[in-house]
Design an enzyme around this catalytic site. Structure first.
Site, mmCIF file in Angstrom:
data_model
loop_
_atom_site.group_PDB
_atom_site.id
_atom_site.type_symbol
_atom_site.label_atom_id
_atom_site.label_comp_id
_atom_site.label_asym_id
_atom_site.label_seq_id
_atom_site.Cartn_x
_atom_site.Cartn_y
_atom_site.Cartn_z
ATOM 1 N N GLU A 179 -0.990 -19.198 -17.730
ATOM 2 C CA GLU A 179 -0.275 -18.602 -16.927
ATOM 3 C C GLU A 179 1.097 -19.175 -16.757
ATOM 4 O O GLU A 179 2.013 -18.358 -16.557
ATOM 5 C CB GLU A 179 -1.018 -18.673 -15.433
ATOM 6 C CG GLU A 179 -2.390 -17.852 -15.554
ATOM 7 C CD GLU A 179 -2.089 -16.427 -15.558
ATOM 8 O OE1 GLU A 179 -1.129 -15.853 -15.311
ATOM 9 O OE2 GLU A 179 -2.936 -15.491 -16.251
ATOM 10 N N HIS A 211 6.255 -11.309 -17.490
ATOM 11 C CA HIS A 211 5.034 -11.973 -17.306
ATOM 12 C C HIS A 211 3.899 -11.601 -18.158
ATOM 13 O O HIS A 211 3.362 -12.316 -18.988
ATOM 14 C CB HIS A 211 4.536 -12.400 -15.862
ATOM 15 C CG HIS A 211 3.557 -13.253 -15.729
ATOM 16 N ND1 HIS A 211 3.718 -14.747 -15.613
ATOM 17 C CD2 HIS A 211 2.194 -12.833 -15.858
ATOM 18 C CE1 HIS A 211 2.304 -15.003 -15.318
ATOM 19 N NE2 HIS A 211 1.446 -13.971 -15.718
ATOM 20 N N GLU A 212 3.493 -10.568 -18.069
ATOM 21 C CA GLU A 212 2.490 -9.704 -18.388
ATOM 22 C C GLU A 212 2.790 -9.464 -20.129
ATOM 23 O O GLU A 212 1.812 -9.636 -20.801
ATOM 24 C CB GLU A 212 2.053 -8.207 -17.930
ATOM 25 C CG GLU A 212 1.841 -8.568 -16.377
ATOM 26 C CD GLU A 212 0.453 -9.377 -16.153
ATOM 27 O OE1 GLU A 212 -0.302 -9.587 -17.186
ATOM 28 O OE2 GLU A 212 0.308 -9.940 -15.047
ATOM 29 N N HIS A 219 1.692 -12.344 -22.080
ATOM 30 C CA HIS A 219 0.043 -12.267 -22.210
ATOM 31 C C HIS A 219 -0.162 -11.541 -23.526
ATOM 32 O O HIS A 219 -1.258 -11.937 -24.199
ATOM 33 C CB HIS A 219 -0.668 -11.879 -20.976
ATOM 34 C CG HIS A 219 -0.627 -12.929 -19.626
ATOM 35 N ND1 HIS A 219 -0.947 -14.033 -20.030
ATOM 36 C CD2 HIS A 219 -0.343 -12.758 -18.549
ATOM 37 C CE1 HIS A 219 -0.822 -14.863 -18.973
ATOM 38 N NE2 HIS A 219 -0.482 -13.957 -17.823
#
Length: 583
Positions: A468, A399-400, A403
């Site tokens: 997100e 997930h990160e 980003h």
């Protein structure tokens, strides 16, 4: 429209604090009596204020009354817990730990707060009243800071720590956040050579669960619990460390000892500069306050203000990107660790082999990505996250990593600036009209300004939530089990955070208020009430967890515009009363 005198605002804050103190004291005796007193005192104060103040002044004073009410130490629940623990100190099996209070420890906290807030104090004192917005913002911050210092002072002078040899409980007895801690809940012990002010002072902290209970500059005993770490300076710390470790059947395990460098030690200067920069530009607004004062007294023309502010913003972006490791006290994750090993395939897949992995020491379950470009990308995981199962950590890293790949940190900053410029572009041509409205129909501003603030917050929340959801969906493609693994990672992360929070509440709540039930396994899938769904969908950076998990499990098409459409539609639909069910 001129801000009321500072003395009037401080008087309103003091009145709010006094009302809060009386009502909380009555609530300790009877909950309904406290609520009735709050309604009567708040309503009576409002009527009196309406007689003496204009509507505009009343608006400002009401804000400061609320600030004063919330800043007061010692809620009704804390008072009950404090009385409960104070009574236990008389038991024969309870031994009180000796504390040697040194006033210089408290003075250090005040000096740091004064140094960090100096720019704001000067702004309030020197900027003329017609420039009412900036002094108002600075004064709000200063009142909050004063509340924090008051809490710290009360805790410093009232703190008592005791150990119950029969029950094997540690008691933190103070009117501010008292605790009853079973030794079975302690996850770890260590010692530090002295209090680390750069780690303990709240103005230097970004993501932290540290509770500063130090009362001198002696050796510190650190107790790690689910959700927080307690920092204590007790006499004979080695003796008590042995007792606590023995009671937990861990006497054989060596206790780590860390050396804390003095604040102005040469090897500590980079960290001091980075933390100080964060305190005056991010955590506080002293740097901005000083800049505004300088521009005002230099009589800089209005057309030059925007380029100066933009340049200041760019400088802050540059500095923050390079000081982030020192600001957050990040420690590199060792290449031989399992976390580093499972991260490499993910980073290779997404094309970010250069991204660095760090740990930040906090008991919160969290992770974040930083870096304005992929070349300076960082993924940081908290200590608690690193204790989760490897598949969960894998999902969090994926997930990160998205980003970082999508430069979401930079985009977030750009969105803020563009939104601000859009608001200025809308308001600037209407200055004459707004001045007339403010003079003749002031009530319209009190309705319009909050609505505009709510609308802009909701818009920024939408942009953040899109990023997100994209990180969830694209991150899932980097995992061995895809969306299923990402959904499970979100579920376990939420349950772990809820369990830590529940245990912290058990330590802090009076016995009559405690609930022994563990967080429900269905917690990540539960829809909140209508009110909480509105808050989550429109004013938080993340969509509600149940929605994120459903979008992973029910969506087989991956990331695309259709998912943005679904998010937009569901933000509206889920904001309706509870008869509407998510499909």
């Amino acid at each position: 429209m001129i801000m009321p005198p500072v003395s009037h605002l401080l008087l309103a804050a003091a009145a709010g604090a006094l009302i809060g103190w009386l009502c909380e004291a009555l609530t300790c005796r009877n909950k309904w009596l406290g609520r009735a007193a709050l309604l009567l005192l708040a309503g009576g104060s409002l009527l009196v204020a309406c007689y003496f103040f204009t509507l505009f002044e009343l608006f400002y004073c009401a804000i400061f009354a609320v600030l004063g009410y919330t800043a007061l130490p010692g809620s009704a629940l804390e008072r009950k817990k404090y009385a409960e623990l104070s009574a236990r100190l008389a038991a024969p099996s309870v031994e009180e730990l000796k504390l040697r209070r040194d006033w210089r420890r408290l003075a250090a906290d005040y000096l740091i707060a004064l140094a960090v807030s100096g720019g704001m104090i000067l702004l309030v004192a020197l900027l003329p009243a017609e420039h009412h917005i900036l002094p108002f913002v600075a004064l709000v911050y200063l009142v909050n800071l004063a509340g924090n210092l008051l809490n710290r002072t009360v805790r410093f002078f009232t703190l008592r720590i005791a150990y119950d040899h029969a029950a094997h409980h540690l008691y933190i007895v103070t009117p501010v956040a008292p605790r009853d801690i079973p030794l079975a809940d302690i996850q770890g012990l260590r010692k530090e050579s002295a209090p680390d002010l750069l780690k303990l002072h709240p103005l230097f902290l970004a993501i932290s669960s540290h509770e500063d209970l130090t009362v001198n500059f002696a050796e510190v005993l650190v107790i790690t619990l689910p959700g927080e770490s307690l920092y204590l300076t007790v006499a004979e710390s080695s003796h008590w460390q042995e007792i606590l470790a023995a009671s937990r059947q861990q006497a054989e395990q060596p206790v780590e000892m860390r050396t804390v460098l003095p604040l102005f030690h040469p090897r500590n200067l980079q960290r001091l500069v980075a933390k100080g920069y964060y305190a005056v530009t991010v955590k506080g607004i002293s740097a901005y306050s000083a800049l505004v004062l300088l521009l005002y007294y230099l009589e800089v023309p209005q057309w030059l203000l925007a380029p100066v502010v933009l340049l200041w913003w760019l400088i802050n972006l540059y500095l923050a990107d390079r000081l982030i490791v020192s600001i957050l006290d990040l420690k590199p994750i060792a290449p031989e660790s399992e976390t580093y090993r499972i991260a490499q395939p993910i980073l290779q897949q997404i094309g970010l082999p250069q991204v660095r992995l760090y740990e930040t020491e906090t008991q919160l379950h969290n992770a974040f990505a930083t870096g304005m470009n992929t070349g300076r990308g960082i993924i940081a995981l908290t200590s608690s996250v690193l204790k989760l199962p490897l598949p969960v950590i894998e999902g969090i890293i994926a997930h990160e990593a998205v980003h970082v790949k999508k430069r979401d940190v930079l985009l977030n900053q750009l969105y803020r600036v563009l939104l601000l410029l859009l608001l200025v572009a809308l308001i600037w041509p209407l200055q004459g009209v707004l001045t007339t409205i403010a003079r003749e129909h002031a009530w319209m501003l009190y309705v319009g300004v909050p609505l505009l603030m709510l609308l802009s917050s909701s818009l920024f929340s939408l942009l953040s939530q899109i990023m997100e959801v994209r990180a969830d969906q694209l991150g899932a493609t980097l995992l061995p089990r895809g969306a299923q693994q990402m959904a499970e990672a979100l579920e376990q992360l939420a349950l772990a955070e809820a369990a830590g929070h529940a245990q912290t509440l058990q330590h802090q709540l009076p016995a009559e208020e405690q609930e022994q039930e563990e967080p429900s396994p269905d917690l990540p899938h539960q829809r909140g009430t209508w009110f909480w769904r509105v808050l989550e969908f429109h004013f938080q950076a993340y969509p509600p967890l149940y929605w994120r998990i459903a979008s992973l499990r029910e969506n087989s098409r991956g990331w695309g515009w259709f998912l943005i459409k679904r998010l937009f539609v569901d933000r509206l639909r889920e904001s309706l009363p509870d008869r509407i069910v998510l499909r």
